[in-house]
Scaffold this active site. Sequence first.
Site, mmCIF file in Angstrom:
data_model
loop_
_atom_site.group_PDB
_atom_site.id
_atom_site.type_symbol
_atom_site.label_atom_id
_atom_site.label_comp_id
_atom_site.label_asym_id
_atom_site.label_seq_id
_atom_site.Cartn_x
_atom_site.Cartn_y
_atom_site.Cartn_z
ATOM 1 N N ILE A 28 49.001 27.875 19.844
ATOM 2 C CA ILE A 28 48.614 26.672 20.586
ATOM 3 C C ILE A 28 48.450 25.485 19.651
ATOM 4 C CG2 ILE A 28 47.595 27.867 22.557
ATOM 5 C CD1 ILE A 28 44.885 27.696 21.241
ATOM 6 N N THR A 80 47.254 25.963 16.484
ATOM 7 C CA THR A 80 46.194 26.294 15.541
ATOM 8 C C THR A 80 46.716 26.875 14.230
ATOM 9 O OG1 THR A 80 46.063 28.332 16.768
ATOM 10 C CG2 THR A 80 44.417 26.678 17.262
ATOM 11 N N ARG A 86 35.026 33.853 6.338
ATOM 12 C CA ARG A 86 36.254 33.690 5.559
ATOM 13 C C ARG A 86 37.158 32.653 6.212
ATOM 14 N NH1 ARG A 86 39.399 35.301 1.619
ATOM 15 N NH2 ARG A 86 41.651 35.374 1.924
ATOM 16 N N THR A 140 45.492 24.891 7.286
ATOM 17 C CA THR A 140 45.431 24.922 8.754
ATOM 18 C C THR A 140 43.981 24.796 9.233
ATOM 19 O OG1 THR A 140 45.429 27.340 8.698
ATOM 20 C CG2 THR A 140 47.555 26.269 9.033
ATOM 21 N N GLY A 178 35.981 32.195 12.900
ATOM 22 C CA GLY A 178 36.689 31.379 13.898
ATOM 23 C C GLY A 178 36.246 29.937 13.835
ATOM 24 N N GLY A 234 38.115 27.357 15.735
ATOM 25 C CA GLY A 234 38.924 26.611 16.699
ATOM 26 C C GLY A 234 38.193 25.466 17.351
ATOM 27 N N GLU A 235 36.905 25.632 17.594
ATOM 28 C CA GLU A 235 36.206 24.669 18.430
ATOM 29 C C GLU A 235 35.034 23.961 17.775
ATOM 30 O OE1 GLU A 235 36.276 26.572 22.651
ATOM 31 O OE2 GLU A 235 36.975 28.050 21.214
#
Lengths: 737, 343
Positions: A472, A474, A624, A630, A698, A700-701
Amino acid sequence: MTVAAPTPKANMGQPVPRYDGLAKVTGSALYAADFPHLDLAYAYLVSSGIAKGRVKSLDVREVRTLPGVLDILSHENMSDAVAHAKFFSDGGPVSNSVVPLSSPEIAYAGQTIAVVLANSYEAARDAAQRIVVDYDIDPASATFGSKGAIDQVLAEQSKKHEDPKVGDFASAYAAAPVKIDAAYSTPTQHHNPLELFATVCSWDGPNLTVYEPSQNVYGIKNGLAQQLGMDASRVRVISPFIGGAFGSKGALTQRTAIVAVAAKRLGRPVKLVATRRQAFTIATYRAETRHIIKLAATPDGKLQALSHEGFEVTSRPDPYAVAGTDASTRMYACPNIVSNVTIVRADRSTPGFMRAPAETPYFFALESAMDELAIALNMDPIELRRVNDTMKEPIKGLPYTSRSLMACFDEAATAFGWSKRNPRPGSMRDGDWLVGWGCATAAYPTQMAPASARVSLFPDGTARVETASHEIGTGIYTVAAQTAAEQLGLPFEKITVALGDTILPPAPVSGGSITTASVCSVIAQACAAIRGKLSNEAVGADLVEALNKRGLGAIEEYAEWVPHGAKAGAMQALYKGAAQPIGGAKLEDRMQFAFGAQFVEVRVHSQTREVRVPRMVSAFAAGRIMNTRTARSQLMGGMIWGIGSALHEQTDIDTNAARYVNTDLAEYLIPVNADVVDIEVIMVPEEDKLVNPLGIKGIGEIGIVGANAAVANAVYHATGQRIRDLPLRIDGLMPSA
Amino acid sequence: MRPFVYERAATSEVATQAIRAGIATDTAPRQGRYPAEFLAGGTNLLDLMKLDVMQPAKLIDITGLTQAHSAILVSPQALRLGALAKMSAVADHPEIIKNFPVVAQSLTLAASAQLRNMASIGGNVLQRTRCSYFRDTSWSACNKRNPGSGCAALDGYNRGHAVLGASKDCIATYPGDFAQALMALDAVVTVLGPDGTRTVPFSDLHRAPGSTPNVETTLRPGDVITAFVIPAATWMRRSLYMKIRDRQSYQFALASAAVALDIDDGGLVRQARIALGGVATVPWRARDAEAALVGKKLDPQTAESAARLAFGGAAPREHNAFKIALGQKTVTRALVQAATLEV
């Protein structure tokens, strides 16, 4: 190293360039609407111009005779074509349980009321625009306080929801010397991914292939089969690249089944690319929220009482809940906490997940209130967070697996130059511009879901990773390849990765910031199995040599990985398209969260009151970091969205009509390049061996969480005006004439 | 978008005659909505055609006339701008940047680089409103789109709507920026019509909505704007365009002001020119405010008094009352800044 590829610190992977970067910039990456098809027909949606009522008549006589028009679908010929399916939080696959075209009834503005099929997009659009619709119009409830809107206590509606509470809030609040009691609000917002909502359906006998940008291809496969009454094994969903999703492409929308039925009726593949305007109503959006926060503290800043009441607009049929109290009540040490959530049913389409769905609005309220409390205490806002920092969440006393909140504050504060801040509002003027500095906490639950993958090693020293995860934007192709390269000891260039196709082993929905942790964990497991079969010790050339010594054509390992705390049956549910993320505050034995600290400088013009953000510095610690390139990009995107969330984004509603009015990218404002000046992303090293074997949390947000409050806090510092309603625009800052 | 006939005009005269021919064959042309339209940059027309808001049966492409009608001529008497000049060509012209700053700035602050490279300045001044109720045909009430159907914006969401020049039938804001500069600088429009060439003061080009908001200009069928002429004046150098919006770029004005000042050696205002954007239904000249400044020293107080006069007849609706205060602050800020310019 360039700024875009930060030098890895401890527990961080190399900034390997994107696996799919060349394909994307050269246009060879195929998105859902790009695949070529023979004999393609085109669909164009006709959308309801009213929010509530029914279609009295649909005059299609003129339109049927137009050149190129093939068919017109409406409730008159589609009423039984698509079966009702449950809303996702009720255990079903769909983002909105209203089945368009199943009856003349209209439940929300923009609902699909007809579909034109034609030989060209232009012919379909022309015909759709000419259809004359006559409605029976009923009064519609648009939002909070609208006549006919119904308030419901979430805990009474949903067995899954529990209101976090502990201690005796009322007594503690009454007794405390310093208090804050304030109301906040956040508006309706739409994801507006650049890639529109496209669907192409193509039948080959009883088998259906769907090309659609999706965050959950197995969800579409199984949900669609249910809607169409067919065996899921006959549905294949292809989605190798997604042009932005942010939650909007997570659950199955009702358009897919309509396109599938259209293709079946015509005996031709059918392509739908819904318009930008239609994107505001055929998929989900961020719900409008209101909050009342009460905080009480001792004079030295120790929180004594915290109350968070949330109010959220949802649709009439579907109980979508934002419910950010799960996180907002657990950020700081506090002995007395109470919370509740009320959902408000209105005549709107059903809202849904949008980047940090719960945290973005709920932390705006909490972190604005913390700033107000710091001011009431005459205390530095960073110190207020420090005084209340905790390694145990306050509701059940569960330990955080790791928590580096104050390390983030300290690193970001140093980089930002916070020590030079004069705390007095309005004191840091630059000519006609009022300068303000603000900060806020960011946090996001570390969740994971069961995942499966297949990894193959070949005699030429290449390896292939296959899992139906979703790119998407990411960078999952990249970190998947990196994981396999590291685990097998092969060069990155020797790894190929296949994603986004239901012929591959299932991966969970790419939402909730779960993908990297879940997918990399299962890839590592499959790689370990390959090593185990050949030789436990060998990696790289030795491993390939072991394969060649045995004369094998390939070695292929399928693996399943299940995270800590997953329910029994979660892996089998994954195969049915139902990802069951677990983690965050939902575990029985521990808390898993990533943390960050956001710092913002704003400038507010002393006369015309426009707000600009010349500078933003944020630090995040999230276990990690797989790839600093990215990761930086992902965090930066969240921070920039935070600027928009604070200053620009609002879907404007005509409350009389319960309709949106700024449904294009000229009027729905997001930050443009000129609004994004100096953005610094700091990744703070953190090791967490508990969350999963690779230690990934994580990211992503989390980049968006707290940014809106940091902006509002900075605006207060600049102007002395506390704005509690987003977006924070000139209207709210302009004294009346 | 409806199918349409596409023609290319070889000469300006052919273009205007072709439109007239198109009108003649239409038995009942709807007022303000002609069956044929000129196509230049197309940045507004094609957009509205795709939305089905405009449904011309014929487009007459006049981009072939660009060579003849895009010259930028600076003389001691006037600045003459060919109507087919691109927005970017005018915005980036060094002499205009230096000697007519308000003209260059009004264009630079409009739209995006891509749009400025496509759009002609003639088409730009005719750009139609961004009112959502106009741009979305599923709203049944819009007097501009469908005369007599009502105005959904009056009691709808009207944050972006006009506080000046509105009527009970329409409160749609004129969206452009360049027009404010032309308005402030007393520009003259050269129009070629089926009966020949004529000139029109720019201030007479747009029509306030009144009871016919569908009729937006005084142009007649077949008329095409061929040039704008801005007469040289003592206030040109001391001019600027101030545009206020929620984000830094690519947004229509919430409020804007084109101002030009002639200030004598004693610091007294000899002449002032003020036009307002983002707040009115048409490009808006604030003559009372200009007159109030003459003979005075321009300081924040006199600027603010003038700005108040500029919004004398302002009539807010539910969501746009802030535009009165914002508009006044914008004018004040623009005047004070213009007074400090080194010229």
